[in-house]
Structures are given as C-alpha cells and as structure tokens.
Design a protein around this motif. Structure first.
Motif, PDB file in Angstrom:
ATOM      1  N   ASN A 213      -4.625   2.842   1.860  1.00 12.84           N
ATOM      2  CA  ASN A 213      -3.331   3.313   2.331  1.00 12.84           C
ATOM      3  C   ASN A 213      -2.787   2.358   3.389  1.00 12.84           C
ATOM      4  OD1 ASN A 213      -4.701   3.874   4.726  1.00 12.84           O
ATOM      5  ND2 ASN A 213      -4.761   6.091   4.383  1.00 12.84           N
ATOM      6  N   SER A 214      -1.702   2.721   4.027  1.00 17.04           N
ATOM      7  CA  SER A 214      -1.081   1.819   5.004  1.00 17.04           C
ATOM      8  C   SER A 214      -1.975   1.556   6.211  1.00 17.04           C
ATOM      9  CB  SER A 214       0.264   2.387   5.466  1.00 17.04           C
ATOM     10  OG  SER A 214       0.091   3.667   6.056  1.00 17.04           O
TER      11      SER A 214
ATOM     12  N   HIS B  97       0.819  -1.208   0.000  1.00 22.42           N
ATOM     13  CA  HIS B  97       0.000   0.000   0.000  1.00 22.42           C
ATOM     14  C   HIS B  97       0.858   1.267   0.000  1.00 22.42           C
ATOM     15  CE1 HIS B  97      -3.513  -2.362   2.108  1.00 22.42           C
ATOM     16  NE2 HIS B  97      -3.030  -2.982   1.035  1.00 22.42           N
ATOM     17  N   GLU B  98       1.964   1.222   0.723  1.00 22.76           N
ATOM     18  CA  GLU B  98       2.822   2.407   0.855  1.00 22.76           C
ATOM     19  C   GLU B  98       3.484   2.795  -0.460  1.00 22.76           C
ATOM     20  OE1 GLU B  98       3.043   0.082   4.776  1.00 22.76           O
ATOM     21  OE2 GLU B  98       2.867  -0.313   2.633  1.00 22.76           O
TER      22      GLU B  98
END
Length: 296
Positions: A274-275, A216-217
């Motif tokens: 996202n993270s 995700h990062e």
C-alpha cells in the motif's frame, strides 16, 4: 480452429523486499499456502534499490511460489538493472570494473543465471516473448520495465516521449523513442505503470490482459470494453474506451471477467504494497482461455 485452454494467472507487483510472514503482520492475504496457478506474473519493483542482496532475497521469495512459469520484469526501483541509470550515476563511467558496473553485472547474472533457474524465474526485458505451457496453451506477452521519469529512478523516459507506439501511431506533440514498439494483435500484455502513450498503445493493441503496478494507491482492476471490434479499430487513446467498470478481487478465488480478445481488456494494478509500503493488498487470480499451441 485450435481449442481454447483455460489458464490461470497470478498477478503481483511492487513486492519491495517482501518475504512471507510480512502479510500476516500487515493483515494482508499474500501468504502461504498460495492457490494454484499456471503462470505467475511479477510486474516490477521487486526490491527497494535493486542491489545484489535485495535481488537474491526476491528470488528466494519467488522460489517458494509453486507455478509452472514465473515471469518477472524490473521496475523503476531496480536501479542496478538499468545500465543507463548505472552509467549516468557512476563517477568512473569509463571503468567497467567499478563497483556500480560490477553490481549491474551481478544482478543481471542473478536474474538470468542459475539462481533464477533454481527459483523457476524467467526474467523479461522489453519486447515480445511466446510461451507454451504443459496444458498446451500458448500465449505471447509484451513486457517493458519503462515508466515516465520520476525522481531520478531507473528505466525512465520523458512525458513527451512515446516508447510504445511506432512513429506513425504517435500522438501529436510526442517524440517516438520506441526501440521495441508494441505490435498489433498480441493476445496478452504485461507491462508497468501507465502514461498517455501507453494508454494509446493499449487501445491500439487491445490485449486480453494489461498488468502493471508502481502506483500503490491505484491498486485494483478495471474491465475495458472497446469501441468497435478487433477488425475495425477506428479510434486510438481514451476515446476508444466504450465502457469502463471496476472489478472486485475475490482472492484466493478467481476474479472472473468476460475477456474477449479485441473487445475487452482487463487492466490490473497488482501492487502488493500500500502507500505506506505495507503488504496489505492481495494478488489477482485471473483465468484466460488461451489458444492451444499448434502441433510441431
């Protein structure tokens, strides 16, 4: 020579149980109304664990997207889709009627049967598929759900194993385990998270588009310009990259890139989450000039 046909792809990944309405709460852009596209690519991690209820929920979400063709692969979170993972973790591995095996059959049936058809979804396993669209465009796509082993998730291989290259193209110190190696000269590529062997395969094939997710990062896109051209590929691996540039996502507008087969590859990490597993990231819209299918 057949004329080229402009074809619009929407690329997403790592939806992890996403439903429309979540993006508004998280300040994301993946929300209705969605822009038009010809092909939707989902690069894996549809769910959290790949259970039947989660897969059904994902199909309902995908069914609300208007696209002529919706292509979907599993990710390492889809444990119930990976028969090797199910067999390894099933205490009654000799009983095909155990809950784990029944759930495996249920999710496979969902993604290949009436529920997927109703949602307009085509589920892809590892290997090649060719599609022809109503606009006349034809493209070949390679898909694979496999990623390097991480925390006992599904569709895994060891870091020293090469799943994507034939035996004569494997780097020194790696073991070839490829059942469906990526062949040369394929015009489109849809895969999952990278590794040294996958980078090696992509540099060998040099597709127009390489899509993935999982990390995700690392959301974003880069345009690769390869050293040499499609007729003279001297090097394989990172050394084959002549230039690498970041691309900006202009969603809901198209993110343009000069993509010429054999010379450029657009690499897209399309993780919606996202993270923190919040759907803050936007899909990618990419136009490709694809060859027109030959008349039958």
């Amino acid at each position: 020579m057949a004329s080229a046909v402009s074809t619009r792809f929407m690329i997403i990944s790592d939806t992890h149980g996403f439903e429309f309405g979540d993006a508004e709460k998280a300040g994301g852009q993946f929300k209705h109304p969605l822009p038009d596209c010809d092909v939707l690519l989902h690069c894996g991690d549809l769910t959290h664990f790949g259970t039947p209820d989660q897969v059904e929920h994902c199909l309902q979400m995908l069914g609300s997207i208007n696209a002529e063709l919706k292509l979907v692969i599993a990710g390492n979170h889809e444990r119930r889709l990976d028969i090797e993972w199910v067999s390894k973790h099933n205490k009654r591995s000799d009983d095909p009627n155990s809950l784990d095996f029944l759930e495996h059959k249920a999710v496979v049936d969902m993604l290949t049967g009436p529920l997927a058809k109703e949602a307009g979804v085509t589920y892809l396993a590892e290997g090649l598929n060719t599609f022809t669209l109503r606009n006349g465009a034809e493209f070949t796509i390679y898909s694979s759900p496999y990623t390097p082993a991480f925390c006992d998730w599904a569709f895994a291989y060891r870091r020293t194993e090469d799943r994507f290259n034939p035996a004569d193209k494997v780097a020194q110190g790696f073991k070839c385990i490829a059942e469906n190696p990526i062949p040369d000269f394929q015009p489109a590529l849809h895969g999952n998270v990278g590794c040294e062997s996958l980078v090696r395969a992509v540099s060998r094939v040099r597709p127009r588009l390489h899509c993935f997710g999982h990390i995700h990062e690392a959301y974003g896109a880069k345009l690769v310009r390869w050293d040499g051209d499609s007729l003279d590929k001297g090097s394989i691996g990172p050394s084959a990259i002549a230039h690498l540039s970041d691309r900006t996502n202009f969603y809901p507008e198209v993110s343009c890139a000069p993509i010429e087969f054999g010379k450029n590859t657009l690499m897209v990490n399309a993780a919606i989450m996202n993270s923190g597993y919040q759907p803050t990231n936007a899909p990618w819209l990419v136009d490709l000039d694809l060859p027109k299918a030959a008349p039958e």
